[in-house]
Design a protein around this motif. Structure first.
Motif, short mmCIF file in Angstrom:
data_model
loop_
_atom_site.label_atom_id
_atom_site.label_comp_id
_atom_site.label_asym_id
_atom_site.label_seq_id
_atom_site.Cartn_x
_atom_site.Cartn_y
_atom_site.Cartn_z
N MET A 1 0.83 -1.20 0.00
CA MET A 1 0.00 0.00 0.00
C MET A 1 0.87 1.26 0.00
SD MET A 1 -2.99 1.27 -0.22
CE MET A 1 -4.14 -0.08 0.14
N LEU A 2 1.95 1.24 0.77
CA LEU A 2 2.89 2.36 0.76
C LEU A 2 3.39 2.61 -0.65
CD1 LEU A 2 4.93 4.39 2.10
CD2 LEU A 2 6.48 2.42 2.35
N CYS B 1 0.48 4.02 -2.93
CA CYS B 1 0.10 5.38 -2.57
C CYS B 1 1.17 6.39 -2.97
CB CYS B 1 -0.16 5.47 -1.07
SG CYS B 1 -1.72 4.76 -0.54
N TYR B 2 2.44 6.06 -2.69
CA TYR B 2 3.50 7.01 -3.00
C TYR B 2 3.67 7.19 -4.51
CZ TYR B 2 7.79 9.67 -2.69
OH TYR B 2 8.73 10.67 -2.80
N LYS C 1 1.32 7.28 -6.63
CA LYS C 1 0.30 8.24 -7.04
C LYS C 1 0.64 9.65 -6.59
CE LYS C 1 -2.72 5.36 -8.90
NZ LYS C 1 -3.09 5.42 -10.34
N GLU C 2 1.24 9.75 -5.39
CA GLU C 2 1.55 11.06 -4.82
C GLU C 2 2.70 11.74 -5.54
OE1 GLU C 2 3.66 12.82 -0.82
OE2 GLU C 2 2.35 11.08 -0.58
N GLY D 1 4.19 2.06 -9.10
CA GLY D 1 3.04 1.55 -8.36
C GLY D 1 2.80 0.07 -8.54
#
Length: 230
Positions: A163-164, A167-168, A170-171, A218
């Motif tokens: 998940m990290l 999420c990162y 995408k960020e 991702g």
């Protein structure tokens, strides 16, 4: 010259990465909890000199990360490999009733939060690279679709790491961030029954890392289930 920073660099896959990248002419920042006891790692210093920088890092220590951030905040890092991790003996035999919450927290702190702290710490250094990549060492144990009970601490930590990664990615679209499964490797974690030698797994992973594109960010990439592009 590119620079790669590796956590958990004193043994197993981490040490394999250190050797592989040094042999390919990279500068390597090798991080481990107890550098003075990392005899094999220290032995490479005589051969590679300034190409190898050995740093003390316990990924559960915010103090260690603060120190390294201060030291390397203006230093270019091209590849960050979050390899440090722990696994309980017989992890896949432990039922929920047998699982100790403190062990779960410790495993999460090292395997998932440790990687999160690492990204936070070295994000600025990665920004100096023209091709920054973050490699989080993953496991099929973190796959929800592969869940079969048992081994809660390790499975939960690797799921959180996935998940990290997602999420990162995408960020921060300026950095390629992937979760990379090394296959079943003959290490202290993998055991002697594994089908891959460390050098074989690492060589294949280095090839994958070198070929990463923005569209890969991702992704969960399994060394043993690669698509044809690899």
């Amino acid at each position: 010259m590119e620079t790669v920073l590796i956590t958990g660099a004193n043994r197993g896959i981490g040490f394999g990465f250190v050797k592989a990248y040094l042999e390919r002419g990279y500068q390597v920042i090798a991080c481990c909890r107890l550098p003075d006891r990392a005899v094999e790692l220290q032995s490479l210093s005589a051969e590679y000199g300034d190409l190898l920088l050995i740093e003390q890092l316990d990924v559960a220590s915010s103090i260690d990360f603060d120190r390294l951030h201060a030291k390397y905040k203006h230093f270019k890092i091209d590849i960050l490999i979050n390899n440090a991790g722990v696994i309980a003996q017989y992890f896949d035999k432990l039922t929920l009733a047998q699982t100790n919450a403190d062990d779960v927290l410790k495993t999460l702190e090292i395997n998932a939060i440790g990687a999160m702290r690492s990204v936070q710490c070295f994000e600025h250094s990665l920004s100096f690279s023209s091709n920054p990549r973050i490699i989080n060492m993953a496991s099929l144990a973190g796959s929800i679709s592969s869940a079969n009970g048992f081994g809660y601490a390790y499975r939960m930590s690797k799921c959180a790491l996935n998940m990290l990664t997602a999420c990162y990615a995408k960020e921060n679209t300026e950095v390629i961030s992937i979760a990379l499964r090394p296959g079943w490797v003959k290490t202290a974690m993998g055991g002697v029954g594994a089908n891959l030698e460390v050098s074989e797994s690492v060589a294949k992973m280095v090839t994958i890392i070198n070929k990463l594109q923005a569209s890969d960010s991702g992704r969960f990439i399994d060394l043993e289930l690669q698509d044809s592009r690899w």
